[in-house]
Scaffold this motif. Structure first.
Motif, short mmCIF file in Angstrom:
data_model
loop_
_atom_site.label_atom_id
_atom_site.label_comp_id
_atom_site.label_asym_id
_atom_site.label_seq_id
_atom_site.Cartn_x
_atom_site.Cartn_y
_atom_site.Cartn_z
N LYS A 18 9.02 4.59 -3.56
CA LYS A 18 9.90 5.64 -4.09
C LYS A 18 9.65 5.90 -5.57
CE LYS A 18 13.86 4.78 -1.00
NZ LYS A 18 15.26 4.28 -0.96
N ALA A 19 9.01 4.93 -6.22
CA ALA A 19 8.88 5.00 -7.69
C ALA A 19 7.62 5.72 -8.14
CB ALA A 19 8.92 3.59 -8.28
N ASN A 20 7.70 6.38 -9.28
CA ASN A 20 6.53 6.98 -9.94
C ASN A 20 5.91 5.99 -10.91
OD1 ASN A 20 8.92 9.04 -9.73
ND2 ASN A 20 7.06 10.24 -9.38
N ILE A 21 6.80 5.31 -11.65
CA ILE A 21 6.36 4.40 -12.71
C ILE A 21 6.97 3.02 -12.46
CG2 ILE A 21 6.52 3.87 -15.18
CD1 ILE A 21 6.50 6.88 -15.72
N TYR A 22 6.17 1.99 -12.70
CA TYR A 22 6.67 0.63 -12.66
C TYR A 22 6.60 0.05 -14.07
CZ TYR A 22 7.40 -4.27 -11.73
OH TYR A 22 7.91 -5.54 -11.76
N CYS A 23 7.73 -0.46 -14.57
CA CYS A 23 7.77 -1.04 -15.92
C CYS A 23 7.98 -2.55 -15.84
CB CYS A 23 8.91 -0.43 -16.73
SG CYS A 23 8.65 1.29 -17.19
N GLN A 24 7.25 -3.26 -16.67
CA GLN A 24 7.43 -4.72 -16.80
C GLN A 24 7.47 -5.04 -18.28
OE1 GLN A 24 7.23 -6.92 -13.70
NE2 GLN A 24 8.52 -8.03 -15.13
N LYS A 54 0.85 -1.19 0.00
CA LYS A 54 0.00 0.00 0.00
C LYS A 54 0.88 1.24 0.00
CE LYS A 54 -0.56 -0.37 5.03
NZ LYS A 54 -1.55 -0.52 6.12
N ILE A 55 0.26 2.37 -0.30
CA ILE A 55 0.99 3.64 -0.35
C ILE A 55 1.36 4.07 1.06
CG2 ILE A 55 0.86 6.06 -1.03
CD1 ILE A 55 -1.20 5.19 -3.16
N SER A 56 2.65 4.34 1.26
CA SER A 56 3.12 4.86 2.54
C SER A 56 4.30 5.79 2.31
CB SER A 56 3.53 3.71 3.47
OG SER A 56 4.55 2.94 2.90
N ASN A 57 4.15 7.02 2.74
CA ASN A 57 5.20 8.04 2.58
C ASN A 57 5.65 8.19 1.13
OD1 ASN A 57 5.29 8.45 5.43
ND2 ASN A 57 6.59 6.63 5.62
N LYS A 58 4.66 8.19 0.24
CA LYS A 58 4.97 8.30 -1.19
C LYS A 58 5.60 9.66 -1.50
CE LYS A 58 4.48 6.28 -5.30
NZ LYS A 58 4.90 4.92 -5.59
N LYS A 59 6.77 9.64 -2.13
CA LYS A 59 7.46 10.87 -2.48
C LYS A 59 7.71 10.90 -3.98
CE LYS A 59 9.75 11.27 2.01
NZ LYS A 59 11.05 11.33 2.73
N GLN A 98 10.26 -8.58 1.48
CA GLN A 98 9.08 -7.79 1.18
C GLN A 98 9.10 -6.41 1.85
OE1 GLN A 98 5.82 -10.48 2.23
NE2 GLN A 98 5.63 -11.11 0.10
N LYS A 99 9.59 -6.35 3.07
CA LYS A 99 9.63 -5.08 3.80
C LYS A 99 10.52 -4.07 3.10
CE LYS A 99 10.42 -3.22 8.45
NZ LYS A 99 10.85 -3.54 9.84
N GLU A 100 11.68 -4.52 2.61
CA GLU A 100 12.60 -3.63 1.89
C GLU A 100 12.05 -3.28 0.51
OE1 GLU A 100 15.42 -2.12 2.87
OE2 GLU A 100 14.92 -2.84 4.87
N LEU A 101 11.45 -4.24 -0.16
CA LEU A 101 10.89 -3.99 -1.49
C LEU A 101 9.79 -2.94 -1.44
CD1 LEU A 101 10.80 -4.69 -4.48
CD2 LEU A 101 9.32 -6.64 -3.93
N LEU A 102 9.00 -2.97 -0.38
CA LEU A 102 7.93 -1.99 -0.20
C LEU A 102 8.45 -0.56 -0.29
CD1 LEU A 102 4.94 -1.39 0.57
CD2 LEU A 102 5.66 -1.53 2.98
N GLU A 118 1.68 -5.58 -7.17
CA GLU A 118 2.17 -5.01 -5.91
C GLU A 118 2.52 -3.54 -6.08
OE1 GLU A 118 4.19 -9.26 -4.44
OE2 GLU A 118 5.44 -7.60 -5.13
N ALA A 119 3.20 -3.24 -7.19
CA ALA A 119 3.63 -1.86 -7.45
C ALA A 119 2.43 -0.92 -7.61
CB ALA A 119 4.51 -1.82 -8.70
N ILE A 120 1.41 -1.38 -8.30
CA ILE A 120 0.20 -0.57 -8.50
C ILE A 120 -0.44 -0.22 -7.16
CG2 ILE A 120 -2.16 -0.60 -9.41
CD1 ILE A 120 -1.08 -2.29 -11.75
N LEU A 121 -0.51 -1.19 -6.26
CA LEU A 121 -1.09 -0.96 -4.94
C LEU A 121 -0.27 0.06 -4.14
CD1 LEU A 121 -2.11 -4.59 -3.94
CD2 LEU A 121 -3.65 -2.69 -4.45
N CYS A 122 1.01 0.19 -4.49
CA CYS A 122 1.88 1.16 -3.81
C CYS A 122 1.92 2.50 -4.54
CB CYS A 122 3.29 0.59 -3.69
SG CYS A 122 3.38 -0.85 -2.60
N GLY A 123 1.02 2.69 -5.48
CA GLY A 123 0.87 4.00 -6.13
C GLY A 123 1.65 4.20 -7.40
#
Length: 323
Positions: A231-237, A152-157, A222-226, A250-255
């Motif tokens: 930190k990311a704006n865009i996730y590419c696959q 989930k989104i937490s401290n998104k910068k 998982q804790k570190e990956l979160l 997972e990345a989408i849920l993190c914003g």
């Protein structure tokens, strides 16, 4: 749940998503999980065939065929969770179990005779039907569950533009399958943006030159990956083969805004066609990423959580176990 039901889970290796399944099964049923291969795996399968009512095996394989065969003899329920590499193959990429032709009839037997088949995406469902040349009985699509309490989104910068990809790569084959070369070439073209790759084994770094704007991180818990997702704006696959794309979910849920290849189950996660790219059109990939960096796109997270949450997955799995 009915704690009296005994469930045996088998896999040839351990991953976070199989562990998640077992934690749920262990909590709600009398259960045992064996992860092994070779003679030891066969021994474990045969020695446990009397003691459990329900047999769940991750991936269609020679082992799943043995489990299905024994379940027929001893009147047990067999469930195969089909993941992707078990039924999808690519000779050029050296990908998939079915590269070995002798495995084909064995896996086909398992698919046609299991009591229930769980496809991890609609894409996998289509390939199961192709292999069996018909729709097997009791075939269901159940997406891998995503832990919405963790991801989930937490401290998104978003002050610094950052593009992320996550792919566990311990050899050149995995490197190519996951399209890391395309991600690196993208970083070379967009030099004013930070790129991060998580999951590259150190032994691969010796023969690969990375641009200065690319940060390479080994596999994380998982804790570190979160933290990196947030930190990311865009996730590419940019995978050349992908049965589902759990890291993308997972990345989408993190914003993160996802940009993915037009391959496999990734299109089912990213339903916005503007964010799905053709790997053969590199100029369009660059254009799509630049455009996304300059726009503010939002994902309907509540709708997304409902589709891909662990709760949704295990509710459906419980129904199958109790049938």
């Amino acid at each position: 749940m009915n704690k009296k039901i005994k469930v045996f889970l088998f896999s040839t290796f351990k991953t976070s998503f199989i562990e998640d399944d077992f934690h749920y099964i262990k909590k709600n049923y009398i259960s045992k999980w064996i992860s092994d291969s070779g003679i030891n795996a066969i021994f474990h399968i045969i020695s446990n065939c009397f003691n459990y009512q329900v047999y769940i095996v991750w991936f269609a394989s020679t082992y799943s065929a043995l489990i299905v065969f024994l379940s027929k003899i001893f009147n047990k329920k067999s469930i195969i969770i089909v993941g992707g590499a078990d039924i999808i193959f690519d000779k050029n990429l050296k990908y998939g179990l079915l590269q070995k032709k002798w495995k084909f009839p064995i896996i086909k037997f398992a698919l046609n005779n299991a009591d229930y088949l769980i496809a991890s995406s609609k894409y996998i469902e289509e390939n199961i039907i192709k292999i069996c040349k018909k729709r097997p009985k009791n075939l269901f699509v159940i997406y891998p569950g995503v832990n919405i309490d963790l991801w989930k989104i937490s401290n998104k910068k978003n002050e610094t533009k950052n593009i992320l990809t996550v792919a566990v790569c311990n050899n050149k084959t995995r490197f190519n399958i996951k399209g890391i070369d395309i991600f690196i070439n993208l970083a070379k073209k967009i030099k004013d943006v930070n790129f991060t790759i998580v999951g590259i084994d150190k032994k691969l770094l010796k023969n690969i030159t990375f641009p200065k704007n690319v940060l390479v991180i080994p596999k994380l818990n998982q804790k570190e990956l979160l933290k990196y997702y947030n930190k990311a704006n865009i996730y590419c696959q940019f995978s050349r083969r992908e049965s589902f794309g759990l890291a993308c979910a997972e990345a989408i849920l993190c914003g993160c805004v996802p940009i993915v290849s037009n391959v496999g189950g990734l299109k089912e996660i990213v339903q916005n066609s503007d964010l799905v790219v053709d790997l053969n059109n590199f100029s369009n990939i660059i254009k799509t990423v630049k455009k996304t960096l300059n726009e503010s796109k939002k994902i309907d997270l509540k709708k997304f959580q409902h589709r891909f949450s662990s709760f949704s997955r295990y509710k459906k799995l419980d129904t199958i176990i109790h049938k």
